[in-house]
Design a protein around this motif. Structure first.
Motif, PDB file in Angstrom:
ATOM      1  N   ASP A 145      -8.032  -3.455  -5.703  1.00  0.00           N
ATOM      2  CA  ASP A 145      -8.393  -2.457  -4.706  1.00  0.00           C
ATOM      3  C   ASP A 145      -6.994  -1.754  -4.470  1.00  0.00           C
ATOM      4  O   ASP A 145      -6.276  -2.336  -4.086  1.00  0.00           O
ATOM      5  N   PRO A 146      -6.836  -0.293  -4.838  1.00  0.00           N
ATOM      6  CA  PRO A 146      -5.534   0.279  -4.697  1.00  0.00           C
ATOM      7  C   PRO A 146      -4.818   0.160  -3.129  1.00  0.00           C
ATOM      8  O   PRO A 146      -3.701   0.006  -3.235  1.00  0.00           O
ATOM      9  N   THR A 147      -5.878   0.290  -2.200  1.00  0.00           N
ATOM     10  CA  THR A 147      -5.378   0.344  -0.831  1.00  0.00           C
ATOM     11  C   THR A 147      -4.616  -1.077  -0.698  1.00  0.00           C
ATOM     12  O   THR A 147      -3.790  -1.109  -0.025  1.00  0.00           O
ATOM     13  N   ALA A 148      -5.331  -2.058  -0.978  1.00  0.00           N
ATOM     14  CA  ALA A 148      -5.004  -3.330  -0.620  1.00  0.00           C
ATOM     15  C   ALA A 148      -3.667  -3.826  -1.493  1.00  0.00           C
ATOM     16  O   ALA A 148      -2.780  -4.430  -0.830  1.00  0.00           O
ATOM     17  N   ALA A 149      -3.584  -3.240  -2.833  1.00  0.00           N
ATOM     18  CA  ALA A 149      -2.455  -3.480  -3.652  1.00  0.00           C
ATOM     19  C   ALA A 149      -1.296  -2.652  -2.836  1.00  0.00           C
ATOM     20  O   ALA A 149      -0.120  -3.277  -2.832  1.00  0.00           O
ATOM     21  N   GLN A 150      -1.286  -1.568  -2.541  1.00  0.00           N
ATOM     22  CA  GLN A 150      -0.410  -0.853  -1.752  1.00  0.00           C
ATOM     23  C   GLN A 150       0.037  -1.426  -0.478  1.00  0.00           C
ATOM     24  O   GLN A 150       1.198  -1.301  -0.252  1.00  0.00           O
ATOM     25  N   GLY A 151      -0.918  -1.974   0.335  1.00  0.00           N
ATOM     26  CA  GLY A 151      -0.562  -2.575   1.416  1.00  0.00           C
ATOM     27  C   GLY A 151       0.416  -3.966   1.039  1.00  0.00           C
ATOM     28  O   GLY A 151       1.461  -3.768   1.595  1.00  0.00           O
TER      29      GLY A 151
END
Length: 330
Positions: free
Chosen positions: A108-114
Motif C-alpha cells: 500500500d503506497p500510503t502505508a509505505a510512505q508513512g
C-alpha cells in the motif's frame, strides 16, 4: 548459519522492549504482529529467559512471565528500548521502500510512505548528514511526490488480503488480446522488476501469473477464494512460467555441451538430435530478461522462435560488436 543466528539475535534484542510496550499480550497476537510462528516465539522467550548481564546470576538474567495467554517482562536487564537504525541502515531501508512502492500491487503506497516518514523522523538529521553533502544524496532523502496506487492494483491487494475471488479483464501479450476470467488469488510475486498476481484461473483450471500492468480492470467478488491446496503450496518461482500460456514461448536449439541447462531452467525438451544437441521450449516474462539469459550462453544456445526475441538478440549483439570496434579504433 551465521545469517540465521544474527537475524535471531536482532529479533531477541527487540522482543524485550516490545513486550514492555505491550504487557499481557497473548502469544497468538504477538506472533501475528511480529511475523513469526507461536512455536518460534516461545523458543525465543525460552532463550531470552537464560540471557542477561555479565555474571549471569539469577538476579541478572532477563525475567519473563509467559504462557500462550499472556506475556510480561518482569526484569529487562536494561534492554528497555528497541535497537536504533544506523545512518547506513536507515538509508538502505528508505531506498528499498521507495523501490518497492514503484512496483504495482506489492504494498500500500500510503502505508509505505508513512513508514518512510517515520524512519526519517526517527533517524533524525544526523542519520542524513552524510547524504546532505551532495545533490544526488539529497535527492535520495527527498520524499518526492506521493505515489498514487492504480485502482486495479489496490483491488487485487484488497481481495488477496480478504481471501476473495477476483474478476479480471486482462491483456495477454502473447495473443495480443483482452480476456475476462475469474481467479482465486494466491500471492503476489516480483520477477525481473515486474509484479505479478499468482492465482488459480478457473477458466484454465491451473495456476497462472497475471502481470499487474496488464490488468485492465479488477473487480473483487463477494465470494471466498478457493484455490486448490496443491496450487497454494506451489512455490512462487520461475517454474511457474513453464505452464502459463499467457506468456511468450521461446523455441531454442541447445548445443550438446550445454544440455545441462535443462536441469536448471524451466525448459521442456522437444527433440534430441544426432549430434547431441537438443531443441527445447521455455516460457519467459520479458524480452529483456530472456535476451540477457540467452546471451550469457554465447553460441551454446540459438533462438529459433519467436521473431521478436531473435531480433532483440541480434540488436544486442550488433551493439556489443559496434562498441568493441569503437574500442579497437581508439
Amino acid at each position: 548459519m551465521s545469517a540465521r543466528l544474527s537475524g535471531r539475535l536482532a529479533r531477541l534484542l527487540n522482543l524485550v522492549p516490545y513486550f514492555i510496550a505491550n504487557p499481557g499480550i497473548s502469544a497468538a497476537a504477538a506472533s501475528a504482529e511480529l511475523g513469526v510462528t507461536s512455536k518460534q516465539l516461545m523458543d525465543d522467550l525460552n532463550q531470552l529467559w537464560m540471557c542477561g548481564l555479565p555474571g549471569y546470576g539469577p538476579g541478572d538474567l532477563i525475567d519473563l512471565s509467559f504462557s500462550e495467554e499472556s506475556i510480561e517482562v518482569t526484569f529487562s536487564a536494561g534492554i528497555d528500548r528497541p535497537l536504533r537504525l544506523t545512518s547506513t541502515e536507515a538509508t538502505a531501508l528508505l531506498v528499498a521502500l521507495r523501490s518497492i512502492v514503484e512496483m504495482p500491487g506489492m504494498v500500500d503506497p500510503t502505508a509505505a510512505q508513512g513508514a518512510m516518514a517515520k524512519i526519517e523522523s526517527a533517524a533524525g538529521a544526523a542519520a542524513f548528514a552524510q547524504s546532505a553533502r551532495s545533490d544526488a544524496d539529497r535527492s535520495t532523502h527527498d520524499p518526492g511526490p506521493a505515489v498514487v496506487e492504480d485502482p486495479s492494483a489496490a483491488t487485487v491487494r484488497h481481495a488477496l488480503a480478504r481471501s476473495h475471488a477476483l474478476r479480471l479483464v486482462y491483456y495477454s501479450a502473447s495473443r495480443d488480446a483482452m480476456s475476462e476470467r475469474v481467479v482465486d488469488p494466491i500471492r503476489i510475486v516480483l520477477v525481473d522488476n515486474h509484479s505479478y498476481l499468482q492465482a488459480w484461473c478457473r477458466n484454465a483450471e491451473g495456476v497462472r501469473l497475471f502481470r499487474f500492468d496488464r490488468i485492465d480492470v479488477a473487480t473483487e467478488l463477494d465470494e471466498p477464494a478457493r484455490p486448490p491446496a496443491a496450487a497454494v503450496e506451489q512455490p512462487a518461482a520461475l517454474e511457474l512460467f513453464s505452464d502459463d500460456p499467457a506468456l511468450p514461448l521461446a523455441r531454442l536449439k541447445i548445443s550438446a555441451p550445454y544440455v545441462w541447462v535443462l536441469d536448471h531452467y524451466p525448459m521442456n525438451q522437444v527433440s534430441l538430435e544426432a549430434d547431441g544437441s537438443v531443441e527445447a521450449t521455455m516460457r519467459f516474462a520479458t524480452l529483456e530478461w530472456m535476451s540477457r539469459l540467452i546471451l550469457g550462453f554465447g553460441a551454446g544456445i540459438t533462438v529459433l522462435d519467436p521473431p521478436e526475441l531473435v531480433a532483440s538478440l541480434q540488436e544486442r549483439a550488433n551493439a556489443a560488436l559496434s562498441a568493441y570496434q569503437d574500442l579497437e579504433a581508439v
